[in-house]
Design an enzyme around this catalytic site. Structure first.
Site, PDB file in Angstrom:
ATOM      1  N   TYR A  52      40.634   8.808  56.409  1.00 58.78           N
ATOM      2  CA  TYR A  52      39.635   9.454  55.546  1.00 58.78           C
ATOM      3  C   TYR A  52      39.377  10.906  55.951  1.00 58.78           C
ATOM      4  O   TYR A  52      38.797  11.666  55.190  1.00 58.78           O
ATOM      5  CB  TYR A  52      38.313   8.680  55.567  1.00 58.78           C
ATOM      6  CG  TYR A  52      38.398   7.254  55.043  1.00 58.78           C
ATOM      7  CD1 TYR A  52      39.514   6.804  54.352  1.00 58.78           C
ATOM      8  CD2 TYR A  52      37.349   6.371  55.232  1.00 58.78           C
ATOM      9  CE1 TYR A  52      39.597   5.516  53.877  1.00 58.78           C
ATOM     10  CE2 TYR A  52      37.417   5.069  54.752  1.00 58.78           C
ATOM     11  CZ  TYR A  52      38.547   4.646  54.079  1.00 58.78           C
ATOM     12  OH  TYR A  52      38.610   3.355  53.605  1.00 58.78           O
ATOM     13  N   LYS A  59      47.271  -2.340  63.078  1.00 58.80           N
ATOM     14  CA  LYS A  59      48.500  -2.679  62.355  1.00 58.80           C
ATOM     15  C   LYS A  59      49.649  -2.156  63.218  1.00 58.80           C
ATOM     16  O   LYS A  59      50.463  -1.322  62.808  1.00 58.80           O
ATOM     17  CB  LYS A  59      48.458  -2.017  60.965  1.00 58.80           C
ATOM     18  CG  LYS A  59      49.544  -2.458  60.023  1.00 58.80           C
ATOM     19  CD  LYS A  59      49.385  -3.864  59.499  1.00 58.80           C
ATOM     20  CE  LYS A  59      50.551  -4.245  58.618  1.00 58.80           C
ATOM     21  NZ  LYS A  59      50.606  -5.682  58.309  1.00 58.80           N
ATOM     22  N   ASP A  63      45.818  -7.611  58.607  1.00 58.17           N
ATOM     23  CA  ASP A  63      45.996  -8.556  57.497  1.00 58.17           C
ATOM     24  C   ASP A  63      45.585  -9.959  57.920  1.00 58.17           C
ATOM     25  O   ASP A  63      44.920 -10.694  57.171  1.00 58.17           O
ATOM     26  CB  ASP A  63      47.434  -8.516  56.942  1.00 58.17           C
ATOM     27  CG  ASP A  63      48.491  -8.351  58.023  1.00 58.17           C
ATOM     28  OD1 ASP A  63      48.125  -8.084  59.187  1.00 58.17           O
ATOM     29  OD2 ASP A  63      49.694  -8.485  57.725  1.00 58.17           O
ATOM     30  N   ASP A 109      36.177  -0.137  57.227  1.00 61.74           N
ATOM     31  CA  ASP A 109      35.512   0.013  55.932  1.00 61.74           C
ATOM     32  C   ASP A 109      35.707  -1.267  55.121  1.00 61.74           C
ATOM     33  O   ASP A 109      34.767  -1.857  54.577  1.00 61.74           O
ATOM     34  CB  ASP A 109      36.157   1.227  55.219  1.00 61.74           C
ATOM     35  CG  ASP A 109      35.466   1.587  53.931  1.00 61.74           C
ATOM     36  OD1 ASP A 109      34.365   1.074  53.683  1.00 61.74           O
ATOM     37  OD2 ASP A 109      36.030   2.395  53.166  1.00 61.74           O
ATOM     38  N   ASP A 149      32.917  -4.733  54.720  1.00 60.54           N
ATOM     39  CA  ASP A 149      32.444  -5.195  53.407  1.00 60.54           C
ATOM     40  C   ASP A 149      32.797  -6.659  53.189  1.00 60.54           C
ATOM     41  O   ASP A 149      31.997  -7.433  52.644  1.00 60.54           O
ATOM     42  CB  ASP A 149      33.067  -4.359  52.274  1.00 60.54           C
ATOM     43  CG  ASP A 149      32.169  -3.191  51.906  1.00 60.54           C
ATOM     44  OD1 ASP A 149      31.254  -2.878  52.693  1.00 60.54           O
ATOM     45  OD2 ASP A 149      32.385  -2.580  50.836  1.00 60.54           O
TER      46      ASP A 149
END
Ligand code: NAD
Length: 361
Positions: A146, A195, A227, A251, A255
């Site tokens: 980001y 990852k 994942d 992020d 959520d």
């Protein structure tokens, strides 16, 4: 001890929920021999009305000079409020970005707690959630994809977008330390999520987190691919204590983790930086649709205040007392409208705050 708390009620339901958190803090202070000295500051729409901008430099200075900051919520009804006719950097939410940046906050903690009493609100199957669960997602907040360089170019008539994901070892080390510090105050387990089978930034993440873990021999460290983590949160959320991860993965996972707990009115959060000063706030917004009606659930803010005691002031017992009081009130069947269920007793914002206050042991 005396603690200086900058309090930012904000807009909408902000002032109502902050008032209840203050009651609970005062009672906790009284029981445990602390005083909380509050300085009320304006941020968001109310600051635009008073000073023409969502957060003035003077207000930011006052927040910086405090021991910690407790925030309600900012913003109004986007369709109705004149605040949204202003340029983006003058709107209420710009105050949030400015205070996070101004206080140098780079670590975000979002707890995912399913209180046994509210398990009906959880979308997962009962055999998965039996007994509730309690973990936190610790997300890096100021680096990664980001904040990397980005551009869109045209190559041979084809549009091409480029985003870059960078982390240096110092950025990883400082958030990792917070992850292990938080685990030391909880159940001493860190699951570092990356990852690393694909990304270089993840391989560096894994290496640095492992190095930091050597300073915390009591904490068990495991690594998990992102994942798999997304699946494990819905398959077996009880396995987690602290999920430590980079900005974009955090992020998304935070959520997902909030969703499995059920109600937005219960979700607390904290943002931390290099000092003990943190910003504590509920995860929800200013809920203008129910503002001023004594309907808002103050528990997310009350639980954020408990986090402030635990992480900024090292008052673990006092934080436990607040969390236990919340559990007890829920156990006795009291509910605000957002978490109301058959056979329970409906209460308003103030009564919920009074009940928690009365249950502080
Ligand atoms: P919201 O979180 O304010 O509300 C979403 C829904 O949840 C509404 O129906 C609301 O009534 C309900 N709700 C939220 N908190 C509740 C509580 N404590 N008790 C009971 N019900 C609750 O999100 P929104 O409607 O998208 O945004 C409203 C305003 O808040 C906007 O101006 C938005 O920009 C702002 N906002 C601020 C923050 C913040 O201050 N950190 C975060 C998100 C949104």
């Amino acid at each position: 001890m005396n603690y200086k708390v900058a309090v930012i009620p904000g807009d909408g339901i902000g002032p109502e929920i902050i008032a209840e958190a203050r009651k609970v803090l005062d009672k906790t202070g009284e029981k445990y021999g602390h005083t909380f000295e509050y300085q009320e500051l304006l941020m968001g729409g109310c600051s635009i009305d008073a000073y023409g901008e969502p957060l003035t430099d003077e207000t930011l200075e006052k927040a910086r000079a405090s021991d910690s900051v407790l925030l309600g919520a900012v913003g109004g009804d986007v369709g109705k409020s004149g605040w949204y006719e202003l340029p983006p950097d003058k709107r209420p939410e710009a105050g949030l970005l400015k205070i996070r940046k101004g206080l140098g906050l780079y670590a975000n903690i979002r707890p995912a707690v399913l209180f046994d009493e509210l398990s009906g609100a959880c979308p997962l199957k009962e055999d998965i959630t039996n007994g509730g669960f309690d973990f936190v997602v610790m997300r890096e907040l100021t680096g990664g994809l980001y904040f990397g360089e980005r551009k869109t170019i045209e190559e041979n008539g084809v549009l091409k977008a480029i985003d870059t994901l960078t982390y240096d070892e110092n950025e990883i080390r400082r958030i990792a330390k917070w992850g292990f510090d938080v685990a030391m105050k909880r159940n001493k387990r860190v699951c570092s999520v990356d990852k690393a089978n694909v990304l270089d930034s993840s391989r560096l993440w894994r290496k640095v987190v492992k190095e930091v873990s050597e300073e915390y021999p009591e904490v068990e460290l495991t690594d998990m691919l992102v994942d798999n983590c997304a699946m494990q949160i819905v398959r077996d959320p009880k396995q987690f204590d602290v999920i430590l991860t980079e900005n974009m993965f955090g992020d998304i996972l935070s959520d997902e983790a909030s969703m499995v707990t059920g109600s937005i009115g219960m979700l607390s959060s904290a943002s931390l930086g290099s000092t003990k000063l943190g910003l504590y706030e509920p995860s929800h917004g200013s809920a203008p649709d129910i503002a001023g009606q004594d309907k808002a659930n103050p528990l997310a803010t009350i639980l954020s205040a408990a986090m402030m005691l635990r992480y900024s002031f090292d008052l673990g017992k006092e934080a436990d007392a607040i969390e236990d009081a919340v559990k007890q009130v829920l156990k006795e069947g009291y509910r605000t409208v957002d978490i109301m269920d058959n056979g329970k007793t409906l209460v308003g914002t103030k009564q919920m705050g009074d009940l928690v206050t009365a249950h502080i042991k």
